[in-house]
Design an enzyme around this catalytic site. Sequence first.
Site, short mmCIF file in Angstrom:
data_model
loop_
_atom_site.label_atom_id
_atom_site.label_comp_id
_atom_site.label_asym_id
_atom_site.label_seq_id
_atom_site.Cartn_x
_atom_site.Cartn_y
_atom_site.Cartn_z
N ASN A 1 0.61 -1.15 0.07
CA ASN A 1 -0.21 0.03 -0.09
C ASN A 1 1.05 1.14 0.08
O ASN A 1 1.33 1.52 0.97
CB ASN A 1 -0.82 0.06 1.44
N TRP A 2 1.13 1.69 -1.26
CA TRP A 2 2.01 2.87 -1.31
C TRP A 2 1.44 4.15 -0.80
O TRP A 2 2.36 5.14 -0.49
CB TRP A 2 2.20 3.30 -2.84
N LYS A 3 0.32 4.26 -0.40
CA LYS A 3 -0.26 5.60 0.31
C LYS A 3 -0.01 6.56 -0.82
O LYS A 3 0.17 6.44 -2.03
CB LYS A 3 0.10 5.78 1.49
N HIS B 1 -9.41 1.20 4.99
CA HIS B 1 -8.21 1.58 5.63
C HIS B 1 -8.32 2.45 6.79
O HIS B 1 -9.27 3.41 6.76
CB HIS B 1 -7.04 2.12 4.63
N GLU C 1 -4.98 -4.60 10.93
CA GLU C 1 -3.97 -3.56 11.18
C GLU C 1 -4.51 -2.83 12.38
O GLU C 1 -5.20 -1.65 12.31
CB GLU C 1 -4.31 -2.47 9.78
N GLY D 1 2.53 2.60 10.97
CA GLY D 1 3.40 3.66 10.63
C GLY D 1 4.77 3.70 11.54
O GLY D 1 5.46 4.71 11.75
N GLY E 1 2.99 -0.99 4.23
CA GLY E 1 2.69 0.58 3.89
C GLY E 1 4.04 1.03 3.72
O GLY E 1 4.60 0.79 2.40
P1 PGA Z 1 2.86 0.57 7.69
O1 PGA Z 1 1.49 0.94 7.17
O2 PGA Z 1 3.41 -0.52 6.88
O3 PGA Z 1 3.64 1.90 7.18
O4 PGA Z 1 2.75 0.65 9.08
C1 PGA Z 1 0.58 -0.12 6.91
C2 PGA Z 1 -0.62 0.26 6.32
O5 PGA Z 1 -1.15 1.23 6.75
O6 PGA Z 1 -1.38 -0.44 5.63
#
Ligand code: PGA
Length: 246
Positions: free
Chosen positions: A6-8, A90, A160, A166, A229
């Site tokens: 998930n590249w956001k 999400h 999650e 994060g 992420g």
């Molecule tokens: P992260 O995010 O791997 O940066 O903790 C995961 C996500 O929000 O899908």
Amino acid sequence: MLIVGNWKAYVEDLKTARAVAAAAERAADKTRTIVLAPPAPLLAYLRDHTAKKVKFGVQDLSELPGGAVTGETTAALAAAAGAAYAIVGHSERRARGETDELVGRKAAAALAAGLIPIVCIGERERDPDARYLQGLRAQIDAVLGVLSPDQRARVVFAYEPLWAIGKAASQAANPDDLREMVLYFRKVFERALPQAGAQQVSILYGGAVNATNAAALVADTGIAGFLVGRASADPKQFAALLRALR
Ligand code: PGA
């Protein structure tokens, strides 16, 4: 194994996008499915410049059909641009006002267009009375409750916990805890699916996953893979993560 990146909006240029996709291409093989979920404007470009063995998804999707809906990415549009999967619910979308019911409608819209919904669930924090478990159950029921029995079996869930997203790798869920949560989710699934079906639902884990903790998180916990992420948006980190999971 299913590994979803998930590249956001960490990736905002074509060069980085191509470099991450190349890392995924090198690591894709028959034992695992790698799904890249870039920002929607990059999707068709990446589909056209990436080997077929890498799959794609969108990070969110509209619950609406096409037509006069300015700015929406409909399920049909996502499919036409190359997506096979759609992340829905999400926590960063829920934080902007998405309800459990809306997430259910989005999952239904994804399935109707032939996309596999990856439904994110997770608690903000854990209270001593374990009321957070009811919140997780409500998140699951709101999705499975609006789907047909056939559709329910196609949903992928991604656990999650918000307290891990994060964060540093040391703050991810620990494997023992994750194993317990997976057992709990399967019990909840049994309310909407036959027992054997409930055992087969794919559950991913997401939140602070990287090359240092991924192997331990998947070893004996019952998860089918990861929703990643930050570590999925950098070519070196993503390549290291995929190597660690060989
Ligand atoms: P992260 O995010 O791997 O940066 O903790 C995961 C996500 O929000 O899908």
